[in-house]
Design a protein around this motif. Structure first.
Motif, PDB file in Angstrom:
ATOM      1  N   GLN A 149      41.557  76.203  49.287  1.00  0.00           N
ATOM      2  CA  GLN A 149      40.436  75.447  48.753  1.00  0.00           C
ATOM      3  C   GLN A 149      40.789  73.966  48.800  1.00  0.00           C
ATOM      4  O   GLN A 149      41.810  73.548  48.251  1.00  0.00           O
ATOM      5  CB  GLN A 149      40.127  75.880  47.322  1.00  0.00           C
ATOM      6  N   SER A 150      39.945  73.189  49.446  1.00  0.00           N
ATOM      7  CA  SER A 150      40.222  71.777  49.650  1.00  0.00           C
ATOM      8  C   SER A 150      39.105  70.944  49.041  1.00  0.00           C
ATOM      9  O   SER A 150      37.919  71.253  49.209  1.00  0.00           O
ATOM     10  CB  SER A 150      40.363  71.472  51.147  1.00  0.00           C
ATOM     11  N   THR A 151      39.473  69.886  48.317  1.00  0.00           N
ATOM     12  CA  THR A 151      38.496  68.967  47.756  1.00  0.00           C
ATOM     13  C   THR A 151      38.944  67.542  48.040  1.00  0.00           C
ATOM     14  O   THR A 151      40.149  67.251  48.089  1.00  0.00           O
ATOM     15  CB  THR A 151      38.335  69.152  46.238  1.00  0.00           C
ATOM     16  N   LEU A 152      37.990  66.660  48.209  1.00  0.00           N
ATOM     17  CA  LEU A 152      38.258  65.239  48.406  1.00  0.00           C
ATOM     18  C   LEU A 152      37.737  64.484  47.198  1.00  0.00           C
ATOM     19  O   LEU A 152      36.533  64.461  46.935  1.00  0.00           O
ATOM     20  CB  LEU A 152      37.582  64.727  49.678  1.00  0.00           C
ATOM     21  N   GLY A 212      29.618  72.887  49.721  1.00  0.00           N
ATOM     22  CA  GLY A 212      28.248  73.088  49.292  1.00  0.00           C
ATOM     23  C   GLY A 212      27.721  72.085  48.300  1.00  0.00           C
ATOM     24  O   GLY A 212      26.533  72.135  47.944  1.00  0.00           O
ATOM     25  N   ARG A 213      28.577  71.119  47.846  1.00  0.00           N
ATOM     26  CA  ARG A 213      28.076  70.178  46.855  1.00  0.00           C
ATOM     27  C   ARG A 213      29.013  68.977  46.729  1.00  0.00           C
ATOM     28  O   ARG A 213      30.220  69.092  46.951  1.00  0.00           O
ATOM     29  CB  ARG A 213      27.931  70.857  45.493  1.00  0.00           C
ATOM     30  N   LYS A 221      30.924  74.800  43.607  1.00  0.00           N
ATOM     31  CA  LYS A 221      29.472  74.651  43.522  1.00  0.00           C
ATOM     32  C   LYS A 221      28.951  75.175  42.197  1.00  0.00           C
ATOM     33  O   LYS A 221      27.960  74.664  41.652  1.00  0.00           O
ATOM     34  CB  LYS A 221      28.808  75.395  44.687  1.00  0.00           C
ATOM     35  N   ARG A 222      29.622  76.163  41.634  1.00  0.00           N
ATOM     36  CA  ARG A 222      29.193  76.752  40.364  1.00  0.00           C
ATOM     37  C   ARG A 222      29.919  76.160  39.160  1.00  0.00           C
ATOM     38  O   ARG A 222      29.350  76.028  38.088  1.00  0.00           O
ATOM     39  CB  ARG A 222      29.411  78.264  40.395  1.00  0.00           C
ATOM     40  N   VAL A 223      31.196  75.837  39.320  1.00  0.00           N
ATOM     41  CA  VAL A 223      32.003  75.314  38.217  1.00  0.00           C
ATOM     42  C   VAL A 223      31.933  73.789  38.247  1.00  0.00           C
ATOM     43  O   VAL A 223      32.457  73.154  39.158  1.00  0.00           O
ATOM     44  CB  VAL A 223      33.454  75.790  38.312  1.00  0.00           C
TER      45      VAL A 223
END
Length: 434
Positions: free
Chosen positions: A272-275, A306-307, A359-361
């Motif tokens: 899982q990757s986030t920027l 997705g968000r 997207k949900r949390v």
């Protein structure tokens, strides 16, 4: 646990690199070796706009830069651990270094007399300071720390008369590196630009009668940040900059062999990757000799699958001097947090998992107001502080009872989010001794 917050709501940075695990031996020892530390600043309210990513506090720790005049060493021998520090010039008045190490050795000492405590931890800090010219300096700092537990026993099988090996252990590791460039544009304007790498991982190993199990979880951050400070005049200081961090989360990596693999299959874990990005500006105005006002705005964001979340974070702080040694301080701040730690205990355990938002949390957020009075006694070099605060928190993370923390690939299904509030008074008496 700061002002009603959870343990994962504290941002701890060592030379600007995030440290995810701050305790050895489940929190009984700090991961920071005092011999390698130059100074530290704890902020619980009135957060400057250049800080973000957590709700409750910021602990900014800076390492020593190394002695540029001559070789110096220090160390200590204790009942549980020993430490050694060396610092000095590589090139006189141009390049200096610092190396500091620490290790527990109770496992070796007790092992020599027949007792078996198969646990130890170690730390290694290193820093190089390079003065290129009057306007440019470069720093490279690194930290490596590890907790190691290894248990191995031979178990006799009465039915066959053979011996089987039983083994269990875990590793809990922090690694950070920071490359920083300090540039002086003029006597009033300078910048700090940093390239940052952080790695945090744990693994749990088990071995019994030919069945091997390895469970791992890992976070890797690569970030870039730049800050510019402009002393515009004697009354006005401007500070602004940006930050971008790519977080890679890989929880629940499983590797098995032997008969157990029929029941527990190996898997690489979901990457899982986030920027996470942020831009900020802060305006500090000394209105007169008694009053100072600080106004800041930080706009943070996190892009997930997705968000994209965007969080405006206004900051406001004011200080008014009363008499010769007293002062009243008031502040308001908003903070956003784009990751969370899920734990089944108040003690840091190897099974704690860090997860990003999704997207949900939604990201956690908090608004805090604080009002305090500070008084300084110059003859005794003491400070007395009394401060009251009120904090509103949203989208706090908790998990449903009975949730399995390990080997869960769809963890957000078990998470719940809610609101919280915290308020209280703090009293502090501090005396500096040099």
């Amino acid at each position: 646990f700061v002002r009603g917050g959870d343990a994962d709501q504290n941002l701890v940075v060592l030379d600007e690199a995030t440290v995810y695990n701050v305790g050895h031996l489940f929190g009984f020892f700090s991961v920071f070796n005092p011999d390698a530390i130059k100074d530290l600043t704890l902020t619980k309210g009135a957060f400057p706009a250049n800080y973000g990513g957590r709700l409750s506090s910021v602990l900014d720790i800076r390492m020593n830069e190394g002695n540029s005049s001559g070789i110096h060493g220090s160390g200590g021998i204790g009942l549980l651990s020993s430490r050694l520090t060396l610092e000095g010039p590589i090139v006189q008045d141009k390049v200096s270094f610092l190396v500091s190490g620490r290790r527990t050795y109770i496992d070796k000492v007790l092992g020599a007399v027949g007792a078996n405590i198969p646990y130890f931890f170690y730390d290694l800090n290193a820093k190089v300071n390079y003065k290129h010219n009057q306007k440019n300096r470069f720093f490279f700092s690194s930290y490596v720390g590890d907790d190691v537990l290894k248990v191995s026993e031979k178990v006799e099988d009465d039915s066959t008369g053979s011996e089987d090996i039983f083994g269990f252990g875990f590793n809990l590791k922090n690694v950070t590196q920071t490359l920083r460039w300090n540039h002086l544009f003029s006597d009033k304007v300078f910048s700090n630009t940093s390239l940052i790498h952080t790695l945090f991982n744990y693994d749990i190993q088990g071995d019994f009668v030919g069945n091997n199990v390895l469970i791992k979880s890992q976070i890797r951050d690569i970030g870039l940040k730049s800050d510019i400070t402009n002393y515009y005049s004697q009354k006005v200081t401007l500070k602004y900059g940006f930050q971008a961090i790519n977080h890679n989360f890989r929880p629940n990596i499983v590797s098995t062999s032997g008969e157990i693999s029929e029941f527990l299959a190996s898997k690489k874990g979901n990457l899982q990757s986030t920027l996470e990005t942020a831009i900020y500006g802060n305006y500090e105005w000394r209105i007169d000799t008694l009053t100072t006002l600080s106004i800041g705005l930080r706009v943070s964001s996190s892009a997930v699958k997705g968000r994209t979340y965007i969080g405006p974070e206004p900051r406001l702080a004011a200080k008014r001097t009363i008499g010769e040694n007293g002062a009243i301080k008031a502040s308001y701040s908003r903070m956003y947090q784009y990751m969370h730690r899920v734990s089944s205990s108040s003690v840091a355990l190897p099974t704690d998992l860090w997860y990003p938002i999704s997207k949900r949390v939604k990201p956690q957020s908090a608004d805090q107001v604080a009002l305090g009075y500070h008084y300084y006694w110059p003859k005794t070099n003491m400070i007395l502080t009394v401060e009251g605060y009120y904090k509103w928190m949203r989208n706090l993370i908790e998990y449903k009872e009975g949730t399995n923390l390990i080997l869960n690939d769809n963890f957000e299904e078990s998470l719940i989010q809610g609101r919280g509030k915290a308020y209280g008074f703090e009293f502090l008496a501090k005396k500096d001794v040099r």
